[in-house]
Each structure stands twice: as C-alpha cells, then as structure tokens.
Scaffold this motif. Structure first.
Motif, short mmCIF file in Angstrom:
data_model
loop_
_atom_site.label_atom_id
_atom_site.label_comp_id
_atom_site.label_asym_id
_atom_site.label_seq_id
_atom_site.Cartn_x
_atom_site.Cartn_y
_atom_site.Cartn_z
N TYR A 71 -3.02 -3.94 -9.66
CA TYR A 71 -1.76 -4.67 -9.72
C TYR A 71 -0.90 -4.35 -8.51
N CYS A 72 -0.26 -5.36 -7.99
CA CYS A 72 0.73 -5.18 -6.94
C CYS A 72 2.10 -5.07 -7.60
N ALA A 73 2.96 -4.23 -7.05
CA ALA A 73 4.29 -4.04 -7.63
C ALA A 73 5.32 -3.91 -6.52
N ALA A 74 6.56 -4.29 -6.83
CA ALA A 74 7.65 -4.19 -5.86
C ALA A 74 8.86 -3.56 -6.51
N GLY A 75 9.53 -2.70 -5.74
CA GLY A 75 10.73 -2.06 -6.24
C GLY A 75 11.80 -1.97 -5.18
N ASN A 76 13.03 -2.26 -5.57
CA ASN A 76 14.18 -2.16 -4.66
C ASN A 76 14.80 -0.78 -4.87
N THR A 77 14.59 0.13 -3.94
CA THR A 77 14.98 1.51 -4.17
C THR A 77 15.19 2.24 -2.86
N ILE A 78 16.03 3.30 -2.91
CA ILE A 78 16.22 4.15 -1.73
C ILE A 78 15.23 5.31 -1.74
N LEU A 79 14.43 5.40 -2.79
CA LEU A 79 13.48 6.50 -2.87
C LEU A 79 12.38 6.33 -1.83
N THR A 80 11.71 7.42 -1.51
CA THR A 80 10.52 7.34 -0.67
C THR A 80 9.38 6.80 -1.53
N PRO A 81 8.30 6.33 -0.91
CA PRO A 81 7.18 5.84 -1.71
C PRO A 81 6.65 6.90 -2.68
N ALA A 82 6.55 8.14 -2.24
CA ALA A 82 6.03 9.21 -3.11
C ALA A 82 6.96 9.43 -4.30
N GLN A 83 8.26 9.36 -4.07
CA GLN A 83 9.22 9.50 -5.16
C GLN A 83 9.19 8.30 -6.09
N ALA A 84 9.08 7.12 -5.50
CA ALA A 84 9.16 5.90 -6.28
C ALA A 84 8.04 5.80 -7.31
N VAL A 85 6.82 6.18 -6.93
CA VAL A 85 5.70 6.03 -7.88
C VAL A 85 5.81 7.05 -9.00
N ALA A 86 6.64 8.08 -8.82
CA ALA A 86 6.78 9.12 -9.84
C ALA A 86 7.93 8.84 -10.81
N VAL A 87 8.77 7.87 -10.49
CA VAL A 87 9.93 7.58 -11.33
C VAL A 87 9.67 6.29 -12.11
N LYS A 88 9.60 6.42 -13.41
CA LYS A 88 9.32 5.26 -14.27
C LYS A 88 10.42 4.22 -14.14
N GLY A 89 10.03 2.97 -14.02
CA GLY A 89 10.99 1.88 -13.96
C GLY A 89 11.44 1.51 -12.56
N THR A 90 10.93 2.21 -11.53
CA THR A 90 11.33 1.89 -10.16
C THR A 90 10.85 0.51 -9.74
N PHE A 91 9.66 0.16 -10.15
CA PHE A 91 9.06 -1.11 -9.74
C PHE A 91 9.38 -2.17 -10.79
N GLY A 92 10.18 -3.15 -10.40
CA GLY A 92 10.63 -4.16 -11.34
C GLY A 92 9.84 -5.44 -11.32
N SER A 93 9.02 -5.62 -10.31
CA SER A 93 8.24 -6.86 -10.22
C SER A 93 6.77 -6.50 -10.14
#
Length: 128
Positions: free
Chosen positions: A95-117
């Motif tokens: 699956y491809c996913a997109a998230g609008n966030t200031i986190l780094t990629p490593a942080q983003a994949v660890a935080v649930k709900g970061t990817f909204g699409s």
C-alpha cells in the motif's frame, strides 16, 4: 485529501525485481511524507520505506535495507519502490500512503495515524 493509485505489482521468482509506482493527485506539498506499507496474510501491516517530498530523506525497515529503494519524481507527483533480490517473505499486498507532517520519515512510520491517505493496494507475490 490526497488520492493515491498504486501499480506495478505482480508475480516474480525469488531473486527477481519489481518496481511499484504510486501516483498522487490532490493537495500535496513539501511537508508530505510518502510511505510504502505491506500486509502479508495473517500478519500486521508494516511500513517498509518512506520518503519526504521536500528533501528525499528516507526510511527503510531493516528487512529491506540494501534491497529496496524508495524514490520520488516531483514533476510527476509519483513515488516509486524499486524492489530487488526479492524473497518469498516479501509476498504481501503493498500500500502507498501519504501524510502531512513535520515528522521525519522514521518518526512518521512509528506514530499511528500520521498517514491519512491510502491507496487501494497492489499484490506482490514472490515464488520460491
């Protein structure tokens, strides 16, 4: 809202290669992080790679480091996942996913709900 469409999955023998594509449409921008996640039967979904639109900072899970490469083409609003030296354990729906966030990629994949699409997914099957 970002619309994501994946393509490029299929059946390949172990040791082979595939390239997945994810075309994004809608409102994207430099804060976006794009990720590739996979889910195998009976297993939890896991992120395998992610990339930041603005500076191409990347993240890879340990099991794919050195084999998978994530990249983006800003002119085409498309993210790619080049998968080499494929193993049967790579078999999954990707699956491809997109998230609008200031986190780094490593942080983003660890935080649930970061990817909204999320895209609809594409099947990758690696035969032994």
């Amino acid at each position: 809202q970002v619309r994501l469409v994946e393509s490029g999955g299929g059946l390949v023998q172990a040791g082979g290669s595939l390239r997945l594509s994810c075309a994004a449409s809608g409102r994207t921008g430099s804060r976006y992080i794009m990720g590739w996640s996979r889910q195998a039967p009976g297993k939890e979904r896991e992120f395998v790679a992610a990339i930041k639109w603005s500076d191409a900072t990347t993240y890879y899970t340990d099991s794919v480091k050195g084999r998978f490469t994530i990249s983006r083409d800003n002119t085409k609003n498309t993210v790619y996942l080049q998968m080499n030296s494929l193993k049967p354990e790579d078999t999954a729906v990707y699956y491809c996913a997109a998230g609008n966030t200031i986190l780094t990629p490593a942080q983003a994949v660890a935080v649930k709900g970061t990817f909204g699409s999320w895209g609809q997914g594409t099947q990758v099957t690696v035969s032994s």
